[in-house]
Design a protein around this motif. Structure first.
Motif, PDB file in Angstrom:
ATOM      1  N   LEU A   1      -8.975  13.267  20.864  1.00 27.01           N
ATOM      2  CA  LEU A   1      -9.379  12.105  20.046  1.00 27.01           C
ATOM      3  C   LEU A   1      -8.164  11.376  19.476  1.00 27.01           C
ATOM      4  O   LEU A   1      -8.258  10.226  19.065  1.00 27.01           O
ATOM      5  CB  LEU A   1     -10.289  12.544  18.903  1.00 27.01           C
ATOM      6  N   ILE A   2      -7.014  12.052  19.485  1.00 28.55           N
ATOM      7  CA  ILE A   2      -5.791  11.446  18.926  1.00 28.55           C
ATOM      8  C   ILE A   2      -5.315  10.307  19.834  1.00 28.55           C
ATOM      9  O   ILE A   2      -5.356  10.440  21.057  1.00 28.55           O
ATOM     10  CB  ILE A   2      -4.695  12.535  18.815  1.00 28.55           C
TER      11      ILE A   2
ATOM     12  N   CYS B   1     -10.753  17.938  18.722  1.00 28.49           N
ATOM     13  CA  CYS B   1     -11.203  17.172  17.550  1.00 28.49           C
ATOM     14  C   CYS B   1     -10.417  17.594  16.316  1.00 28.49           C
ATOM     15  O   CYS B   1     -10.877  17.425  15.186  1.00 28.49           O
ATOM     16  CB  CYS B   1     -12.692  17.397  17.293  1.00 28.49           C
ATOM     17  N   THR B   2      -9.234  18.198  16.514  1.00 29.42           N
ATOM     18  CA  THR B   2      -8.352  18.528  15.387  1.00 29.42           C
ATOM     19  C   THR B   2      -7.214  17.503  15.354  1.00 29.42           C
ATOM     20  O   THR B   2      -6.978  16.809  16.358  1.00 29.42           O
ATOM     21  CB  THR B   2      -7.716  19.935  15.529  1.00 29.42           C
ATOM     22  N   PRO B   3      -6.493  17.433  14.227  1.00 34.59           N
ATOM     23  CA  PRO B   3      -5.335  16.513  14.204  1.00 34.59           C
ATOM     24  C   PRO B   3      -4.066  17.140  14.769  1.00 34.59           C
ATOM     25  O   PRO B   3      -2.993  16.542  14.643  1.00 34.59           O
ATOM     26  CB  PRO B   3      -5.183  16.203  12.703  1.00 34.59           C
ATOM     27  N   LEU B   4      -4.165  18.306  15.420  1.00 37.51           N
ATOM     28  CA  LEU B   4      -2.964  18.978  15.952  1.00 37.51           C
ATOM     29  C   LEU B   4      -2.294  18.136  17.029  1.00 37.51           C
ATOM     30  O   LEU B   4      -2.918  17.821  18.046  1.00 37.51           O
ATOM     31  CB  LEU B   4      -3.344  20.338  16.528  1.00 37.51           C
TER      32      LEU B   4
ATOM     33  N   LYS C   1     -16.899  28.365   9.165  1.00 41.76           N
ATOM     34  CA  LYS C   1     -17.031  26.889   9.207  1.00 41.76           C
ATOM     35  C   LYS C   1     -17.701  26.451  10.505  1.00 41.76           C
ATOM     36  O   LYS C   1     -18.497  25.513  10.514  1.00 41.76           O
ATOM     37  CB  LYS C   1     -15.658  26.220   9.073  1.00 41.76           C
TER      38      LYS C   1
ATOM     39  N   ALA D   1     -14.122  21.487  13.721  1.00 38.73           N
ATOM     40  CA  ALA D   1     -15.494  21.273  13.239  1.00 38.73           C
ATOM     41  C   ALA D   1     -15.495  20.315  12.050  1.00 38.73           C
ATOM     42  O   ALA D   1     -16.191  20.527  11.061  1.00 38.73           O
ATOM     43  CB  ALA D   1     -16.113  22.615  12.856  1.00 38.73           C
ATOM     44  N   GLY D   2     -14.734  19.229  12.162  1.00 39.63           N
ATOM     45  CA  GLY D   2     -14.662  18.245  11.080  1.00 39.63           C
ATOM     46  C   GLY D   2     -15.560  17.050  11.342  1.00 39.63           C
ATOM     47  O   GLY D   2     -16.524  17.116  12.124  1.00 39.63           O
ATOM     48  N   GLY D   3     -15.224  15.911  10.692  1.00 36.93           N
ATOM     49  CA  GLY D   3     -16.069  14.718  10.778  1.00 36.93           C
ATOM     50  C   GLY D   3     -16.143  14.142  12.184  1.00 36.93           C
ATOM     51  O   GLY D   3     -17.239  13.793  12.661  1.00 36.93           O
ATOM     52  N   ALA D   4     -15.022  14.029  12.878  1.00 31.92           N
ATOM     53  CA  ALA D   4     -15.037  13.445  14.223  1.00 31.92           C
ATOM     54  C   ALA D   4     -15.805  14.347  15.185  1.00 31.92           C
ATOM     55  O   ALA D   4     -16.498  13.861  16.089  1.00 31.92           O
ATOM     56  CB  ALA D   4     -13.608  13.235  14.715  1.00 31.92           C
TER      57      ALA D   4
ATOM     58  N   GLY E   1      -7.421   9.294  23.133  1.00 32.95           N
ATOM     59  CA  GLY E   1      -8.267   8.773  22.056  1.00 32.95           C
ATOM     60  C   GLY E   1      -8.290   7.255  21.937  1.00 32.95           C
ATOM     61  O   GLY E   1      -9.125   6.704  21.200  1.00 32.95           O
TER      62      GLY E   1
ATOM     63  N   MET F   1      -0.831  15.139  16.310  1.00 30.06           N
ATOM     64  CA  MET F   1      -0.846  13.714  15.939  1.00 30.06           C
ATOM     65  C   MET F   1       0.501  13.323  15.320  1.00 30.06           C
ATOM     66  O   MET F   1       1.107  14.114  14.599  1.00 30.06           O
ATOM     67  CB  MET F   1      -1.980  13.467  14.934  1.00 30.06           C
TER      68      MET F   1
ATOM     69  N   ARG G   1     -11.025  27.541  13.595  1.00 29.20           N
ATOM     70  CA  ARG G   1     -10.191  28.698  13.228  1.00 29.20           C
ATOM     71  C   ARG G   1     -10.905  29.563  12.194  1.00 29.20           C
ATOM     72  O   ARG G   1     -10.644  30.754  12.093  1.00 29.20           O
ATOM     73  CB  ARG G   1      -8.821  28.232  12.720  1.00 29.20           C
TER      74      ARG G   1
ATOM     75  N   LEU H   1     -11.173   4.568  20.262  1.00 29.63           N
ATOM     76  CA  LEU H   1     -10.856   3.604  19.198  1.00 29.63           C
ATOM     77  C   LEU H   1     -11.302   2.197  19.605  1.00 29.63           C
ATOM     78  O   LEU H   1     -11.924   1.471  18.814  1.00 29.63           O
ATOM     79  CB  LEU H   1      -9.353   3.630  18.911  1.00 29.63           C
TER      80      LEU H   1
HETATM   81  P1  NAP Z   1     -11.247  16.441   9.744  1.00 33.77           P
HETATM   82  O1  NAP Z   1     -12.626  16.105   9.269  1.00 33.77           O
HETATM   83  O2  NAP Z   1     -10.174  16.744   8.757  1.00 33.77           O
HETATM   84  O3  NAP Z   1     -11.407  17.733  10.725  1.00 33.77           O
HETATM   85  C1  NAP Z   1     -10.287  18.319  11.332  1.00 33.77           C
HETATM   86  C2  NAP Z   1     -10.711  19.641  11.995  1.00 33.77           C
HETATM   87  O4  NAP Z   1      -9.533  20.182  12.609  1.00 33.77           O
HETATM   88  C3  NAP Z   1     -11.220  20.714  11.033  1.00 33.77           C
HETATM   89  O5  NAP Z   1     -12.212  21.469  11.678  1.00 33.77           O
HETATM   90  C4  NAP Z   1      -9.952  21.556  10.798  1.00 33.77           C
HETATM   91  O6  NAP Z   1     -10.213  22.906  10.449  1.00 33.77           O
HETATM   92  C5  NAP Z   1      -9.332  21.519  12.172  1.00 33.77           C
HETATM   93  N1  NAP Z   1      -7.907  21.849  12.105  1.00 33.77           N
HETATM   94  C6  NAP Z   1      -6.956  21.204  11.387  1.00 33.77           C
HETATM   95  N2  NAP Z   1      -5.763  21.820  11.570  1.00 33.77           N
HETATM   96  C7  NAP Z   1      -5.991  22.876  12.412  1.00 33.77           C
HETATM   97  C8  NAP Z   1      -5.177  23.907  12.953  1.00 33.77           C
HETATM   98  N3  NAP Z   1      -3.863  23.993  12.669  1.00 33.77           N
HETATM   99  N4  NAP Z   1      -5.752  24.834  13.773  1.00 33.77           N
HETATM  100  C9  NAP Z   1      -7.064  24.786  14.047  1.00 33.77           C
HETATM  101  N5  NAP Z   1      -7.905  23.838  13.540  1.00 33.77           N
HETATM  102  C10 NAP Z   1      -7.357  22.902  12.744  1.00 33.77           C
HETATM  103  O7  NAP Z   1     -10.655  15.303  10.683  1.00 33.77           O
HETATM  104  P2  NAP Z   1     -11.483  14.266  11.579  1.00 33.77           P
HETATM  105  O8  NAP Z   1     -11.794  13.063  10.781  1.00 33.77           O
HETATM  106  O9  NAP Z   1     -12.580  15.023  12.220  1.00 33.77           O
HETATM  107  O10 NAP Z   1     -10.374  13.810  12.650  1.00 33.77           O
HETATM  108  C11 NAP Z   1      -9.908  14.702  13.654  1.00 33.77           C
HETATM  109  C12 NAP Z   1      -8.989  13.960  14.606  1.00 33.77           C
HETATM  110  O11 NAP Z   1      -9.731  12.977  15.332  1.00 33.77           O
HETATM  111  C13 NAP Z   1      -7.852  13.213  13.918  1.00 33.77           C
HETATM  112  O12 NAP Z   1      -6.681  13.378  14.683  1.00 33.77           O
HETATM  113  C14 NAP Z   1      -8.298  11.758  13.969  1.00 33.77           C
HETATM  114  O13 NAP Z   1      -7.215  10.855  14.009  1.00 33.77           O
HETATM  115  C15 NAP Z   1      -9.055  11.735  15.285  1.00 33.77           C
HETATM  116  N6  NAP Z   1     -10.048  10.654  15.371  1.00 33.77           N
HETATM  117  C16 NAP Z   1      -9.897   9.715  16.358  1.00 33.77           C
HETATM  118  C17 NAP Z   1     -10.820   8.703  16.482  1.00 33.77           C
HETATM  119  C18 NAP Z   1     -10.651   7.678  17.574  1.00 33.77           C
HETATM  120  O14 NAP Z   1     -11.262   6.603  17.490  1.00 33.77           O
HETATM  121  N7  NAP Z   1      -9.900   7.961  18.616  1.00 33.77           N
HETATM  122  C19 NAP Z   1     -11.915   8.615  15.603  1.00 33.77           C
HETATM  123  C20 NAP Z   1     -12.051   9.603  14.606  1.00 33.77           C
HETATM  124  C21 NAP Z   1     -11.095  10.610  14.498  1.00 33.77           C
HETATM  125  P3  NAP Z   1     -10.211  23.405   8.895  1.00 33.77           P
HETATM  126  O15 NAP Z   1     -11.508  22.923   8.319  1.00 33.77           O
HETATM  127  O16 NAP Z   1     -10.094  24.866   8.987  1.00 33.77           O
HETATM  128  O17 NAP Z   1      -9.017  22.752   8.231  1.00 33.77           O
END
Ligand code: NAP
Length: 282
Positions: free
Chosen positions: A224-225, A195-198, A159, A131-134, A247, A200, A155, A251
């Motif tokens: 998305l990775i 949508c998590t970085p797990l 959130k 539930a992050g930015g992406a 992903g 990557m 998790r 991009l």
């Molecule tokens: P973000 O804002 O940091 O959000 C990450 C989310 O993943 C949060 O909800 C976080 O939960 C959750 N998370 C992290 N570790 C976890 C775990 N061990 N178990 C369960 N949940 C976990 O990151 P973001 O900017 O959204 O980016 C997410 C991914 O998308 C990244 O890998 C990024 O590279 C990729 N992305 C790709 C593109 C593309 O063009 N392909 C564009 C944007 C992003 P918590 O809040 O609990 O930590």
């Protein structure tokens, strides 16, 4: 050759040296024969407003904003387009007619990457992991294109609920992941998106803790990775016979949308994809 007529775009981030966007955009400009250049600029958070004002004053055509500037850049701009307004974050700025307009091409980037892979959104039931930015761009992409349901698992259940509360009432369901409600959503799911970085790079062996047995066997599975191109998550999905979408397409498509905003013409996607593959060492 760079001359006084060359139009300049940039990506600002902190750090920025890992960004593949300069290679992708410069390859696109070269392939199209456009007199543009794209440069990476390391801008620390405290210098963001001064940097945006300086790039606007210097006549840049536009910028991409990457971490940690996507939300902080909003007050530096004159207006937002609908995608940036919905998501509350900006990844592309267009400087034109003395104004700075913020866009978020991640939404179109994600949606177009699904469409290129033959995955329809309208009427489909969707589940997001994280539930992050992406996830905000993905959830709005699904809602804007007629998904029948959007469920977000995090998790931290609080959130997930807080994320869902930022959307119109009833549009998004937030659940604790894992959990009973989340498992039920997986059973009905047509499109699942990590949508998590797990998983990557450099932690590419990290598994996404998903109950694969609970997932609808007909679901398309997306990550998305893009580093690595085939994540452990997508490899598991393929083993189980799911259609998978990585992903890299998002991009390329978010970059193509930014390219069109700056130049007014379609992006040469093959050149962009070749530059990305080279940057990823493929
Ligand atoms: P973000 O804002 O940091 O959000 C990450 C989310 O993943 C949060 O909800 C976080 O939960 C959750 N998370 C992290 N570790 C976890 C775990 N061990 N178990 C369960 N949940 C976990 O990151 P973001 O900017 O959204 O980016 C997410 C991914 O998308 C990244 O890998 C990024 O590279 C990729 N992305 C790709 C593109 C593309 O063009 N392909 C564009 C944007 C992003 P918590 O809040 O609990 O930590």
């Amino acid at each position: 050759m760079i001359t006084g007529k060359t139009k300049v775009a940039a990506v600002i981030g902190w750090p920025v040296e890992h960004s593949l966007s300069p290679a992708i955009h410069n390859a696109a400009f070269a392939a199209a024969g456009l007199d543009y250049v794209y440069i990476p600029l390391a801008v620390p958070p405290g210098a963001l407003a001064a940097a945006v004002a300086g790039l606007r004053a210097a006549g840049f055509v536009g910028i991409n904003a990457t971490l940690p500037h996507k939300v902080a850049i909003v007050p530096c701009l004159d207006a937002l387009d609908r995608s940036a307004e919905l998501i509350g974050a900006v990844n592309t700025v267009v400087f034109a007619d003395g104004r700075a307009i913020g866009h978020n091409t991640d939404l179109a980037g994600f949606v177009n990457s699904l469409s290129a892979a033959g995955v329809a959104i309208a009427g489909r039931r969707t589940v997001l992991l994280g539930a992050g930015g992406a996830a905000r761009a993905v959830a709005w992409g699904f809602l804007e294109h007629g998904a029948a349901a959007v469920t977000v698992g995090a998790r931290d259940a609080a959130k997930a609920a807080a994320f869902a509360a930022t959307f119109p009432a009833g549009a998004v369901t937030g659940c604790g992941w894992p959990g009973e409600a989340f498992a039920a959503a997986l059973g009905d799911c047509d499109i699942l998106v990590n949508c998590t970085p797990l998983g990557m790079h450099p932690r590419s062996n990290e598994e996404v803790p998903l109950d694969w047995a609970a997932l609808n066997p007909g679901a398309a599975v997306c990550d998305l990775i893009y580093t690595p191109p085939l994540t452990t998550f997508l490899a598991r999905a393929r083993e189980r016979g799911h259609l998978t979408v990585g992903g890299a397409g998002m991009l390329i498509e978010q970059g193509a949308a930014a390219y069109t905003l700056w130049t007014g013409v379609e992006a040469p996607r093959e050149a962009m994809r070749a530059a990305l593959d080279k940057g990823l060492g493929k």
